[in-house]
Write a protein that holds these residues in place. Structure first.
Motif, short mmCIF file in Angstrom:
data_model
loop_
_atom_site.label_atom_id
_atom_site.label_comp_id
_atom_site.label_asym_id
_atom_site.label_seq_id
_atom_site.Cartn_x
_atom_site.Cartn_y
_atom_site.Cartn_z
N LEU A 1 -1.49 1.75 -7.00
CA LEU A 1 -2.68 2.60 -6.92
C LEU A 1 -2.54 3.43 -5.65
O LEU A 1 -3.09 3.10 -4.59
N PRO A 2 -1.80 4.54 -5.73
CA PRO A 2 -1.46 5.27 -4.50
C PRO A 2 -2.64 6.06 -3.94
O PRO A 2 -3.49 6.55 -4.68
N SER A 3 -2.66 6.16 -2.61
CA SER A 3 -3.56 7.09 -1.94
C SER A 3 -2.82 8.41 -1.77
O SER A 3 -1.66 8.42 -1.33
N VAL A 4 -3.46 9.50 -2.15
CA VAL A 4 -2.80 10.81 -2.08
C VAL A 4 -3.07 11.43 -0.71
O VAL A 4 -4.22 11.58 -0.30
N ILE A 5 -1.99 11.80 -0.04
CA ILE A 5 -2.12 12.32 1.32
C ILE A 5 -1.85 13.82 1.40
O ILE A 5 -2.23 14.49 2.36
N VAL B 1 1.24 5.37 0.02
CA VAL B 1 0.65 6.69 0.31
C VAL B 1 1.60 7.72 -0.28
O VAL B 1 2.77 7.76 0.10
N ARG C 1 -1.42 17.33 -1.47
CA ARG C 1 -1.25 17.87 -2.81
C ARG C 1 -0.48 19.18 -2.73
O ARG C 1 -0.76 20.02 -1.87
N SER D 1 1.91 5.61 -9.91
CA SER D 1 0.95 5.09 -10.88
C SER D 1 1.67 4.47 -12.07
O SER D 1 1.30 3.39 -12.56
N HIS E 1 0.09 9.45 9.54
CA HIS E 1 -0.70 8.35 8.99
C HIS E 1 -0.19 6.99 9.47
O HIS E 1 -0.91 5.99 9.40
N ARG F 1 0.86 -1.18 0.00
CA ARG F 1 0.00 0.00 0.00
C ARG F 1 0.89 1.23 0.00
O ARG F 1 1.74 1.39 0.88
N GLY G 1 0.84 14.28 -4.01
CA GLY G 1 0.09 14.37 -5.25
C GLY G 1 0.93 14.71 -6.47
O GLY G 1 1.99 15.33 -6.37
N GLU H 1 2.64 10.77 -6.78
CA GLU H 1 1.48 10.07 -7.32
C GLU H 1 1.73 9.58 -8.74
O GLU H 1 1.41 8.42 -9.08
#
Length: 369
Positions: free
Chosen positions: A76-80, A59, A82, A71, A103, A57, A62, A67
């Motif tokens: 499939l990154p989670s953006v924490i 994180v 931007r 990708s 996080h 996983r 952006g 990010e």
């Protein structure tokens, strides 16, 4: 895993600007034709990582701050976080790292240089392990892997809890870029970060020369200088070792730049890649470089002006390496390393090089990419 990219890292290296701290320097680097390398190296590290820990996983910050590269590497990154603008700033790096620590990530992997490492340390201290993908101009800190590929391997080994990987307190160093551009070295230790370590994958902090080296290096430099031939262009890499060659020729030099000598005269001081390529036209070229103490780097750390293209046009057989025997012993058997950003050039340089250690004395040293 948290993931951060400094999109501007490494921009100033090939064009001879010795860093990218400050908007004016970024604009000048772009004016000189520089192009970012951090995204490419970030993707390379993540591709290696994904082959070992595909379900990781991620994180990320952006856009171009992480990010995009994540990708491209298949995550499939989670953006924490931007960034507030384009390009991003060091405050974005600090905010993203702090958010990742909050996080609860197990590791922050970042692509950048010493300045990026310094910003992340300011945000997380020793709360979260950090590891650097070497993508900057100056990488004197010990939080970096030896290459992008090594960063992916080391991150995977740490996240998979491999027994060979341990955490160490790694120095975060940074050089004053304004001082470097006036030919002065001003380094500062900003602290220690917790960082994954395997001897073959992680670099050490830069080390200076020890006592007793001067006489042998001076004599070696005089021998190298006396072997120079008319009509040939000699490219002198940065550092105190190669400066001794200029001193032996009674020529001016730049301590942290790349200079060129032809027929016993300086034809260029502090040259970038494009200027070197222009000087090489019509001449057989030779490269004279030293070894970065502690890290064992031959190409790719602080001498990016001597690019893959410059090296290819010169040829492996016309590269002279000078180092004291003490510096080689201090590597404890580790090989010298190359990281030109071009796989074919790195492969061409790999193998064994003769290193000039004293007049009439050469040591055969292994070189790896």
């Amino acid at each position: 895993m948290g993931f951060i990219v400094n999109p501007l890292a490494g921009l100033g290296g090939p064009v001879g600007l010795k860093g990218t701290d400050g908007d004016d320097i970024v604009r000048e680097a772009l004016r000189r034709g520089a192009f970012p390398v951090a995204q490419q190296k970030a993707v390379e590290a993540l591709m290696r990582l994904s082959t070992i820990v595909p379900s990781l996983r991620v994180v990320a910050a952006g856009g171009a701050m992480g990010e995009d590269a994540a990708s491209d590497a298949g995550f499939l990154p989670s953006v924490i976080h931007r960034p507030h603008g384009v390009p991003s700033t060091r405050s974005d790096t600090i905010s993203a790292a702090a958010a990742m620590a909050h996080h609860g990530v197990d590791l922050i992997l970042f692509a950048g240089g010493d300045g990026t490492a310094r910003d992340i340390l300011a945000a997380v201290g020793d709360r979260v392990p950090v590891l650097g993908v070497p993508a900057g101009v100056k990488m004197h800190s010990a939080v970096f892997a030896t290459s992008a590929n090594s960063a992916g391997l080391l991150a995977a080994s740490f996240l998979a809890h491999e027994p060979a990987t341990r955490l160490r307190d790694a120095e975060v160093m940074d050089l004053d870029e304004d001082a470097i551009r006036t030919d002065r070295v001003s380094a500062r230790l900003f602290g220690y970060a917790r960082s994954p370590y395997e001897r073959r994958l992680a670099q050490n902090a830069k080390a200076g020369g020890g006592p007793g080296e001067d006489a042998a290096l001076d004599a070696t430099a005089r021998q190298v200088a006396s072997a120079m031939r008319p009509g040939r262009l000699y490219i002198l890499g940065p550092g105190t070792t190669t400066r001794r060659v200029s001193d032996a020729l009674a020529l001016p030099s730049t301590l942290l730049g790349v200079d060129a000598v032809l027929d016993g005269e300086i034809v260029g001081l502090d040259l970038g890649e494009s200027e070197l390529l222009r000087q090489m036209k019509g001449h057989e070229a030779h490269i004279i470089v030293g070894v970065l103490g502690g890290q064992g780097s031959l190409f790719g750390r602080g001498n990016q002006q001597i690019s893959a293209e410059v090296i290819r046009r010169t040829g492996r057989e016309r590269i002279t390496v000078i180092a004291s025997i003490e510096k080689l012993i201090a590597l404890s058997g580790a090989p010298l390393r190359v990281d030109t950003g071009d796989a074919e050039t790195d492969a061409m340089l790999s193998g064994h090089f003769h290193v000039e250690t004293a007049p009439g004395r050469r040591t055969l040293v292994r070189v790896v990419a």
